[in-house]
Design a protein around this motif. Structure first.
Motif, mmCIF file in Angstrom:
data_model
loop_
_atom_site.group_PDB
_atom_site.id
_atom_site.type_symbol
_atom_site.label_atom_id
_atom_site.label_comp_id
_atom_site.label_asym_id
_atom_site.label_seq_id
_atom_site.Cartn_x
_atom_site.Cartn_y
_atom_site.Cartn_z
ATOM 1 N N HIS A 146 10.637 21.015 38.961
ATOM 2 C CA HIS A 146 9.194 20.319 39.208
ATOM 3 C C HIS A 146 8.219 21.525 38.839
ATOM 4 N N SER B 220 9.349 11.020 37.667
ATOM 5 C CA SER B 220 8.179 11.224 38.750
ATOM 6 C C SER B 220 6.907 11.930 38.072
ATOM 7 N N GLN B 221 7.231 13.024 37.357
ATOM 8 C CA GLN B 221 6.399 13.807 36.651
ATOM 9 C C GLN B 221 5.558 13.052 35.547
ATOM 10 N N ARG C 80 5.117 9.650 35.851
ATOM 11 C CA ARG C 80 4.117 8.806 36.725
ATOM 12 C C ARG C 80 3.117 9.961 37.263
ATOM 13 N N LEU C 81 3.285 10.682 37.646
ATOM 14 C CA LEU C 81 2.190 11.871 38.216
ATOM 15 C C LEU C 81 1.001 12.067 37.201
ATOM 16 N N HIS C 82 1.399 11.878 35.869
ATOM 17 C CA HIS C 82 0.236 12.094 34.838
ATOM 18 C C HIS C 82 -0.439 10.800 34.445
#
Length: 469
Positions: free
Chosen positions: A142, A174-175, A177-179
């Motif tokens: 991460h 998840s990364q 989606r985070l962006h």
């Protein structure tokens, strides 16, 4: 990876020169007697049959060593681990907080005393701060993706395996989606060709060439956990970078298993755990690599106190003076009691080299492959095994250049039954759903006789699982 002579040819030559049949137990004993690394086994606690859970002591000698072929999941305990742990606990008992700055492993910088030895195992450039020991593997992935995955509308995709280890898949998803992107659009999941288990390098390169302009990061495992396939890391790294992608690797099953040259290959970033082939204890400290070429880059990153230079860390003025390189990714102080097990293991690695270990690994794994093929494969030469019609298939690459110390086996009968019967006979390996038993003869402590015994126990286990005994 440079092609080398197939290790089976070496085994056949040694069989001929020794006058011992390649398939006989005497040959396994002979190979152990001439193994230049055989003394390293004595550096580890090797479990006994009587101590392994699930063993049926009516089937084995309780005092014999078990057959431990699970270094790809958890390495064995180095004998010095307990001594080094007791030193640190004693230091804590006697010095309290002063233990941060005293002893062989001062807790305030204990990780820094180990990273040079770790760097040798993965091919980092000495003195360039490319390796840091910290956190857990997925935490490090991460942290690295925060720096290297900086998506735009034109370049927002991440290329990875469809069967990546779940933790890697979740981290990437998840990364994305985070962006603010949709994983369906931004994750390219590479599948093997229909009817095949392994990803072909040419197919990976083809996807990079076709879609590279939209790919931000290429992120594969160095050695695939399920099949044991070792990817052509240098070739894939160069292809990705040529299209403007950053290329990183999860080396959980590669570090300490195959030769790595991260600096020379120009790898952008990598991360790995240390409790598999690196024997640092369950949940031991993980590591990350950042190539020297990126140390001056102003990448976004999460920061914490331990990334602040020690020389000014205790001014407590909240003015960040960051380390260069991998150390800048240290967020929290290093767990002082997790460094002693890693120290104990790295000391053993310092008694050999990765080239020596991999040379043994190639021939040891080829010996396992030969014995399996002789009983269950196309090379059985009429040798009828007790298992009758049961078939064993090796899913791992047959090319020794494309694998490490692991063969993944599937069976024509229920794998769970086979695994249970192996457990009864003191064989420690692991099962991976839906249908694979992974067998990993780690060269640091596994012997040729371990491999021979495994194949004998497998024959008995298959017969029992198939209801023939």
């Amino acid at each position: 990876m440079a092609s080398k002579k197939h290790p089976l040819l070496e085994l056949e030559k040694l069989s001929e020169s020794s006058g011992k049949n390649l398939a006989d137990e005497e040959f396994a004993y002979f190979m152990d007697s001439v193994d230049p690394l055989r003394h390293l086994r004595q550096e580890f606690h090797y479990p006994k049959m009587k101590d392994i859970q699930g063993t049926d002591l009516n089937l084995v000698n309780p005092e014999d060593d078990c057959v431990y072929l699970c270094g790809n999941s958890l390495g064995l305990c180095p004998k010095n681990t307990k001594k080094y742990m007791e030193i640190e606990i004693d230091k804590w008992a006697k010095l309290g907080v002063q233990g941060h700055f005293n002893g062989d492993l001062p807790w305030a910088w204990c990780d820094e005393l180990l990273d040079q030895d770790m760097g040798k195992i993965v091919g980092a450039e000495e003195g360039k701060a490319e390796v840091g020991i910290m956190n857990g593997l997925t935490v490090n992935l991460h942290l690295l993706l925060i720096s290297f995955y900086r998506p735009t509308q034109q370049r927002h995709k991440i290329l990875l395996e469809s069967k990546a280890f779940p933790s890697d898949h979740y981290a990437v998803e998840s990364q994305v989606r985070l962006h603010g992107f949709n994983p369906t659009d931004s994750m390219i999941l590479m599948e093997p060709r229909e009817g095949e288990m392994l990803l072909r390098t040419e197919d990976i390169l083809s996807v990079i060439e076709a879609e590279g302009d939209s790919i931000a990061v290429v992120c594969f495992s160095g050695v695939q956990y399920y099949t044991g396939q070792c990817f052509e890391m240098e070739k894939i790294t160069k292809a990705g970078q040529a299209k403007g992608c950053y290329v990183g690797w999860d080396l959980a099953h590669a570090a300490g298993n195959v030769e790595l040259f991260l600096h020379d290959w120009g790898v952008d970033f990598a991360c790995w755990c240390t409790y598999k082939y690196l024997n640092s204890s369950a949940g031991g400290l993980a590591c990350l690599f950042i190539h020297e070429k990126h140390h001056a880059n102003e990448f976004p990153k999460l920061q914490g106190w331990w990334g602040h230079k020690f020389s000014s860390r205790f001014r407590m003025d909240n003015k960040m003076e960051s380390y260069d390189g991998a150390y800048m990714y240290r967020i929290s102080n290093t767990p002082g009691l997790l460094c002693p097990p890693l120290k104990a293991s790295l000391e053993i690695y310092n008694k050999t080299s990765m080239s020596e270990l991999c040379a043994k690994s190639r021939i040891l794994t080829a010996y396992l492959e030969y014995l399996l093929n002789r009983k269950y494969g196309d090379q059985c030469n009429g040798d009828v095994a007790k298992n009758g019609p049961v078939h064993v298939t090796i899913l791992s690459p047959l090319d020794p250049d494309q694998r490490g110390a692991q063969l993944s086996l599937s069976f024509s009968i229920d794998m769970t039954r086979v695994f249970k019967e192996l457990e009864k006979r003191g064989v420690v390996c692991d099962e991976r759903k839906p249908s694979v038993i992974r067998v990993a003869p780690a060269p640091l402590y596994c012997s040729f006789h371990d491999v021979y015994r495994f194949v004998q126990y497998l024959e008995d286990a298959l017969a029992a699982a198939n209801g023939l005994s």
